[in-house]
Design a protein around this motif. Structure first.
Motif, PDB file in Angstrom:
ATOM      1  N   VAL A  74       0.879  -1.166   0.000  1.00  0.00           N
ATOM      2  CA  VAL A  74       0.000   0.000   0.000  1.00  0.00           C
ATOM      3  C   VAL A  74       0.914   1.212   0.000  1.00  0.00           C
ATOM      4  O   VAL A  74       1.683   1.412   0.942  1.00  0.00           O
ATOM      5  CB  VAL A  74      -0.926   0.009   1.237  1.00  0.00           C
ATOM      6  N   VAL A  75       0.861   1.976  -1.074  1.00  0.00           N
ATOM      7  CA  VAL A  75       1.687   3.176  -1.187  1.00  0.00           C
ATOM      8  C   VAL A  75       0.802   4.384  -0.928  1.00  0.00           C
ATOM      9  O   VAL A  75      -0.214   4.575  -1.591  1.00  0.00           O
ATOM     10  CB  VAL A  75       2.342   3.266  -2.584  1.00  0.00           C
ATOM     11  N   ILE A  76       1.191   5.171   0.052  1.00  0.00           N
ATOM     12  CA  ILE A  76       0.420   6.353   0.434  1.00  0.00           C
ATOM     13  C   ILE A  76       1.248   7.583   0.069  1.00  0.00           C
ATOM     14  O   ILE A  76       2.297   7.825   0.653  1.00  0.00           O
ATOM     15  CB  ILE A  76       0.095   6.337   1.934  1.00  0.00           C
ATOM     16  N   VAL A  77       0.773   8.319  -0.918  1.00  0.00           N
ATOM     17  CA  VAL A  77       1.478   9.515  -1.386  1.00  0.00           C
ATOM     18  C   VAL A  77       0.791  10.734  -0.796  1.00  0.00           C
ATOM     19  O   VAL A  77      -0.402  10.940  -0.998  1.00  0.00           O
ATOM     20  CB  VAL A  77       1.476   9.595  -2.927  1.00  0.00           C
ATOM     21  N   SER A  78       1.560  11.529  -0.079  1.00  0.00           N
ATOM     22  CA  SER A  78       0.998  12.755   0.487  1.00  0.00           C
ATOM     23  C   SER A  78       1.607  13.958  -0.225  1.00  0.00           C
ATOM     24  O   SER A  78       2.744  13.915  -0.683  1.00  0.00           O
ATOM     25  CB  SER A  78       1.264  12.839   1.993  1.00  0.00           C
ATOM     26  N   GLU A  79       0.835  15.003  -0.298  1.00  0.00           N
ATOM     27  CA  GLU A  79       1.303  16.225  -0.943  1.00  0.00           C
ATOM     28  C   GLU A  79       2.472  16.813  -0.174  1.00  0.00           C
ATOM     29  O   GLU A  79       2.549  16.706   1.039  1.00  0.00           O
ATOM     30  CB  GLU A  79       0.196  17.272  -0.974  1.00  0.00           C
ATOM     31  N   SER A  80       3.336  17.457  -0.906  1.00  0.00           N
ATOM     32  CA  SER A  80       4.439  18.183  -0.285  1.00  0.00           C
ATOM     33  C   SER A  80       3.986  19.619  -0.090  1.00  0.00           C
ATOM     34  O   SER A  80       4.175  20.470  -0.950  1.00  0.00           O
ATOM     35  CB  SER A  80       5.667  18.124  -1.184  1.00  0.00           C
ATOM     36  N   THR A  81       3.350  19.873   1.036  1.00  0.00           N
ATOM     37  CA  THR A  81       2.786  21.206   1.290  1.00  0.00           C
ATOM     38  C   THR A  81       3.171  21.689   2.676  1.00  0.00           C
ATOM     39  O   THR A  81       2.316  21.963   3.510  1.00  0.00           O
ATOM     40  CB  THR A  81       1.258  21.198   1.144  1.00  0.00           C
TER      41      THR A  81
END
Length: 152
Positions: A74-81
């Motif tokens: 499970v790959v969880i990509v979060s914004e770079s903010t």
């Protein structure tokens, strides 16, 4: 690692291990040996995403249990903010688009995963699809549990 895992499994049904991404280290390989579900959190920054992709490719190339973990990761990509409060709406849109682009690049390697910790995959509200922008809780309701559906 083996002894710690043996003791922990006597008392806990869920064991979370944070290892980084050093796939060549002996302790990392032992952790993988004991792993049932691999979760790969990634910030939507290209070099970090590439390191995660290479780690999954390394696991896949080893075959057997390692390859199975990579296929079902499970790959969880979060914004770079990091500076979200000072970002314009255009900059936020670009950050979301970049997170989606990076997430899409993982699809052939691992199981697709939505990017929201509180909104299940069936959500149709695109404004609530990122960890940095979860849907608000109703007043007086208990806080939502993050990622309640990620391990299903």
């Amino acid at each position: 690692m083996d002894i710690a895992h043996q003791v922990l499994t006597r008392y806990y049904r869920l064991i979370v291990m944070d290892s980084g991404n050093t796939a060549r280290a002996a302790n990392w390989r032992r952790m993988i040996h004991h792993t049932n579900q691999l979760v790969v959190p990634v910030t939507a920054i290209e070099d970090r995403a590439e390191a995660a992709r290479l780690t999954l490719q390394t696991l896949q190339s080893r075959g057997g249990h390692d390859a199975e973990l990579a296929r079902n990761a499970v790959v969880i990509v979060s914004e770079s903010t990091d500076a979200r409060h000072s970002m314009t709406s255009d900059a936020l849109k670009r950050a979301k688009d970049e997170a989606r682009r990076i997430a899409d690049a993982f699809t052939p390697t691992s199981a697709p995963s939505p990017a929201s910790p509180t909104t299940p995959p069936s959500s149709t509200d695109p404004s609530a699809t990122t960890p940095s922008n979860p849907p608000p809780n109703a007043p007086g309701s208990p806080p939502q549990q993050p990622w309640p559906w990620a391990s299903k």
